[in-house]
Design a protein around this motif. Structure first.
Motif, mmCIF file in Angstrom:
data_model
loop_
_atom_site.group_PDB
_atom_site.id
_atom_site.type_symbol
_atom_site.label_atom_id
_atom_site.label_comp_id
_atom_site.label_asym_id
_atom_site.label_seq_id
_atom_site.Cartn_x
_atom_site.Cartn_y
_atom_site.Cartn_z
ATOM 1 N N VAL A 1 -45.224 91.061 9.311
ATOM 2 C CA VAL A 1 -44.609 90.149 8.341
ATOM 3 C C VAL A 1 -44.084 88.961 9.151
ATOM 4 O O VAL A 1 -43.171 89.113 9.963
ATOM 5 N N PHE A 2 -44.686 87.814 8.944
ATOM 6 C CA PHE A 2 -44.407 86.642 9.779
ATOM 7 C C PHE A 2 -43.727 85.533 8.957
ATOM 8 O O PHE A 2 -44.110 85.263 7.819
ATOM 9 N N THR A 3 -42.761 84.863 9.576
ATOM 10 C CA THR A 3 -42.012 83.796 8.897
ATOM 11 C C THR A 3 -42.844 82.528 8.686
ATOM 12 O O THR A 3 -42.925 81.679 9.580
ATOM 13 N N SER A 4 -43.429 82.388 7.504
ATOM 14 C CA SER A 4 -44.124 81.129 7.200
ATOM 15 C C SER A 4 -43.103 80.002 7.116
ATOM 16 O O SER A 4 -43.372 78.871 7.512
ATOM 17 N N LYS A 5 -41.932 80.326 6.587
ATOM 18 C CA LYS A 5 -40.834 79.337 6.533
ATOM 19 C C LYS A 5 -39.525 80.109 6.491
ATOM 20 O O LYS A 5 -39.350 80.969 5.642
ATOM 21 N N HIS A 6 -38.635 79.821 7.432
ATOM 22 C CA HIS A 6 -37.301 80.441 7.373
ATOM 23 C C HIS A 6 -36.352 79.478 6.662
ATOM 24 O O HIS A 6 -36.785 78.463 6.104
ATOM 25 N N HIS A 7 -35.050 79.791 6.669
ATOM 26 C CA HIS A 7 -34.095 78.969 5.901
ATOM 27 C C HIS A 7 -34.083 77.507 6.371
ATOM 28 O O HIS A 7 -33.704 76.624 5.615
ATOM 29 N N ASP A 8 -34.465 77.248 7.611
ATOM 30 C CA ASP A 8 -34.432 75.875 8.138
ATOM 31 C C ASP A 8 -35.508 74.978 7.513
ATOM 32 O O ASP A 8 -35.520 73.759 7.724
ATOM 33 N N GLY A 9 -36.437 75.569 6.773
ATOM 34 C CA GLY A 9 -37.426 74.771 6.028
ATOM 35 C C GLY A 9 -38.662 74.357 6.822
ATOM 36 O O GLY A 9 -39.595 73.788 6.253
ATOM 37 N N PHE A 10 -38.673 74.641 8.119
ATOM 38 C CA PHE A 10 -39.810 74.220 8.941
ATOM 39 C C PHE A 10 -40.993 75.154 8.684
ATOM 40 O O PHE A 10 -40.851 76.381 8.754
ATOM 41 N N CYS A 11 -42.154 74.570 8.395
ATOM 42 C CA CYS A 11 -43.309 75.373 7.970
ATOM 43 C C CYS A 11 -44.266 75.621 9.139
ATOM 44 O O CYS A 11 -44.592 74.693 9.873
ATOM 45 N N LEU A 12 -44.732 76.856 9.223
ATOM 46 C CA LEU A 12 -45.575 77.238 10.367
ATOM 47 C C LEU A 12 -47.074 77.162 10.050
ATOM 48 O O LEU A 12 -47.878 77.789 10.722
ATOM 49 N N TRP A 13 -47.391 76.408 8.987
ATOM 50 C CA TRP A 13 -48.806 76.184 8.672
ATOM 51 C C TRP A 13 -48.956 74.738 8.246
ATOM 52 O O TRP A 13 -47.964 74.018 8.112
ATOM 53 N N ASP A 14 -50.183 74.319 8.006
ATOM 54 C CA ASP A 14 -50.422 72.928 7.632
ATOM 55 C C ASP A 14 -50.256 72.794 6.125
ATOM 56 O O ASP A 14 -51.220 72.884 5.372
ATOM 57 N N SER A 15 -49.023 72.543 5.696
ATOM 58 C CA SER A 15 -48.758 72.484 4.254
ATOM 59 C C SER A 15 -49.116 71.114 3.683
ATOM 60 O O SER A 15 -48.792 70.081 4.275
ATOM 61 N N GLY A 16 -49.748 71.123 2.518
ATOM 62 C CA GLY A 16 -50.047 69.865 1.836
ATOM 63 C C GLY A 16 -48.833 69.319 1.102
ATOM 64 O O GLY A 16 -48.855 68.209 0.577
ATOM 65 N N LEU A 17 -47.743 70.092 1.071
ATOM 66 C CA LEU A 17 -46.561 69.693 0.308
ATOM 67 C C LEU A 17 -45.536 68.940 1.146
ATOM 68 O O LEU A 17 -44.605 68.350 0.617
ATOM 69 N N THR A 18 -45.674 69.025 2.456
ATOM 70 C CA THR A 18 -44.703 68.371 3.341
ATOM 71 C C THR A 18 -45.349 68.088 4.697
ATOM 72 O O THR A 18 -46.315 68.765 5.083
ATOM 73 N N ASP A 19 -44.778 67.130 5.389
ATOM 74 C CA ASP A 19 -45.211 66.904 6.770
ATOM 75 C C ASP A 19 -44.318 67.659 7.747
ATOM 76 O O ASP A 19 -44.527 67.613 8.962
ATOM 77 N N TYR A 20 -43.278 68.313 7.193
ATOM 78 C CA TYR A 20 -42.363 69.046 8.060
ATOM 79 C C TYR A 20 -42.987 70.401 8.393
ATOM 80 O O TYR A 20 -42.506 71.466 7.987
ATOM 81 N N ASP A 21 -44.100 70.313 9.075
ATOM 82 C CA ASP A 21 -44.796 71.542 9.459
ATOM 83 C C ASP A 21 -45.363 71.412 10.863
ATOM 84 O O ASP A 21 -45.440 70.321 11.433
ATOM 85 N N VAL A 22 -45.762 72.540 11.402
ATOM 86 C CA VAL A 22 -46.159 72.622 12.805
ATOM 87 C C VAL A 22 -47.380 71.749 13.131
ATOM 88 O O VAL A 22 -47.538 71.299 14.278
ATOM 89 N N VAL A 23 -48.204 71.482 12.124
ATOM 90 C CA VAL A 23 -49.400 70.675 12.395
ATOM 91 C C VAL A 23 -49.070 69.180 12.383
ATOM 92 O O VAL A 23 -49.500 68.435 13.268
ATOM 93 N N ASP A 24 -48.278 68.742 11.396
ATOM 94 C CA ASP A 24 -48.023 67.301 11.266
ATOM 95 C C ASP A 24 -46.809 66.805 12.036
ATOM 96 O O ASP A 24 -46.702 65.628 12.327
ATOM 97 N N PHE A 25 -45.864 67.701 12.308
ATOM 98 C CA PHE A 25 -44.571 67.237 12.816
ATOM 99 C C PHE A 25 -44.369 67.544 14.299
ATOM 100 O O PHE A 25 -43.587 66.890 14.969
#
Ligand code: FHN
Length: 469
Positions: free
Chosen positions: A125-149
């Motif tokens: 069970v892996f944290t795609s997003k914890h409370h800090d909001g940072f996303c560990l995949w390339d989300s189309g909903l935000t740039d605050y993710d590991v790929v874009d940011f």
């Protein structure tokens, strides 16, 4: 006339159509109460079958918080590493700096998964997003993710989902409902700002237009076997929204398994649902503790190896492998799963102490794993004193007694009556052991010195007994 929004209407209809649970019917208050009113106990059992068989999984908390590693302005911030943003009152823009640095060059998904597999863990069970909001995949909903940011620029979920699939283990996702980064999810109050007006409306917008579309992405892209929600205590989040979220995810993937933190039922760290309503969720989630006894509902105890979920340089309070094995067996004996956490560092390395413990658990599992996988809590009782736990292979006459204390010349098991002429075995030693049974004293097994020598150092000695029903 007041117009009822479609989502609310769907929930109301689902609630009013559901079948009332029969007294004592297992799981009736959870799944049947929500979007799948027709889900009978047999269907629920079928959906949960692999999870019940698995008994042992790996939790992974990993994200931008691994960069500060529990330290802010040169000092240790008390409590768990993944809470540093909140506990040190770090403003959003400052915390973003950690995400800007996140570049785990040593991350190797295949290595993580094979370590976990060697330890005997059957799902992640892996944290795609914890409370800090940072996303560990390339989300189309935000740039605050590991790929874009982040400089790393690669999709971590893709790598892990693929590695799990290739190595034949189930892949699940932890996803936080709370989000300290999203402006409509109350980020201002968490980052030390003023509480905004219209919080409920803004939070509902966040759920509909951000959280749910993200869940859709996750299910469609990575096909998780589990969605493990957290952060359901957020004030604005309601029971109706929880039911709706459960429905939403089940509709995206009908056979997915969802924990009870999708709704508001959890009673603190004990983790099981309150009995005052039909809360959604397929299993209870005791945190940092194991239930005191058994439950009619499914449950999974999640625990850290030290005192933090996310990596923290200053936390070296590691549990010993003996404690970890005892916890695993204790949970299985009471009918629950054990989800044991690792918190990799900012480079992507699993802490050395965790690696050692995983290896030790794996060595124990190789010999004794059958006492854990696919077992249930025996009706004859799950414990004898502090140091012996019992499990039963589901639907069979085979019982296991695990003793955490090195046996002497004999071991007495009060609750097991072997089938006449059957063999009693100490796992790891091939020759069947001598035994005798007395109605008053129970089963007495003779343990030759040679058997203990053959097994050597271990965290638990397992006796397998074929016992009458
Ligand atoms: O706040 C979190 C915490 O950081 C961690 O993720 C654990 C894991 O179960 N859950 C929360 C508290 O209940």
């Amino acid at each position: 006339m007041k117009i009822i929004p479609f989502a609310v209407l769907t929930v109301l209809l689902a609630i009013s159509c559901r079948q009332k649970p029969k007294t004592g019917e297992k799981h009736s208050g959870t799944t049947q109460a929500v979007n799948y009113p027709e889900e009978k106990e047999a269907a629920f059992d079928e959906r949960m079958a692999w999870w019940r068989e698995a008994r042992f999984g790996m939790f992974v908390h990993w994200g931008a918080y691994a960069v500060p590693a529990g330290r802010y302005e040169g000092k240790e911030v008390k409590s768990a590493g993944e809470w540093i943003m909140r506990n040190a009152g770090i403003p959003v823009e400052v915390y973003e700096g950690y995400a800007r640095e996140f570049n785990p060059a040593a991350f190797d998904a295949d290595e993580w998964v094979s370590r976990m597999k060697d330890a005997g863990m059957k799902y992640m069970v892996f944290t795609s997003k914890h409370h800090d909001g940072f996303c560990l995949w390339d989300s189309g909903l935000t740039d605050y993710d590991v790929v874009d940011f982040s400089p790393y620029g690669k999709d971590i979920l893709r790598a892990l989902a693929d590695a799990c699939k290739a190595q034949g283990v189930k892949f699940g996702l932890y996803h936080s409902i709370i989000d300290w980064h999203h402006p409509d999810a109350h980020a201002d109050t968490y980052a030390g700002g003023e509480a905004s007006e219209n919080n409920e409306r803004r939070f509902a917008d966040y759920l509909e237009n951000y959280l749910k579309p993200q869940l859709k992405e996750l299910v469609e892209k990575y096909d998780p076997a589990i969605l493990w929600f957290d952060g359901e205590w957020e004030e604005e989040f309601t029971h109706e929204q929880g039911l709706d979220l459960y429905q939403y995810v089940r509709r995206l993937k009908p056979d997915i398994i969802i924990n009870n933190r999708v709704d508001k039922g959890r009673q603190g760290m004990q983790g099981m649902n309150k009995g005052d309503s039909d809360y959604a969720g397929d299993f209870g989630t005791p945190e940092q503790e194991i239930l005191d006894g058994t439950s009619d509902l499914d449950w999974e105890s999640c625990m850290t190896m030290n005192d933090t979920w996310g990596y923290k340089t200053d936390d070296n309070n590691w549990k010993s492998p003996a404690v970890l094995v005892r916890n695993l067996v204790d949970a299985a004996a009471k009918g629950g799963n054990y989800l044991l956490n690792i918190g990799p560092d900012a480079e992507g390395r699993i802490p050395e102490a965790s690696v050692k413990s995983l290896d030790a658990i794996g060595a124990w599992i190789k010999v004794n794993g059958e006492a854990v996988y696919g077992t249930e809590s025996p009706e004859s009782g799950y414990q004898q004193g502090e140091n012996i736990r019992f499990t039963r292979k589901r639907g069979t006459p085979f019982y296991y007694a695990v003793t955490f204390e090195k046996p002497g010349k004999t071991v007495r098991l009060e609750q097991l009556k072997p089938e006449e002429g059957s063999q009693v075995v100490l796992l790891g030693y091939e020759t069947p052991l001598e035994w005798k049974y007395d109605e008053e004293k129970g089963l007495e097994i003779t343990v030759p010195e040679e058997a203990l020598n053959a097994i050597g150092d271990t965290q638990g000695w397992t006796f397998k007994v074929k016992a009458g029903a």
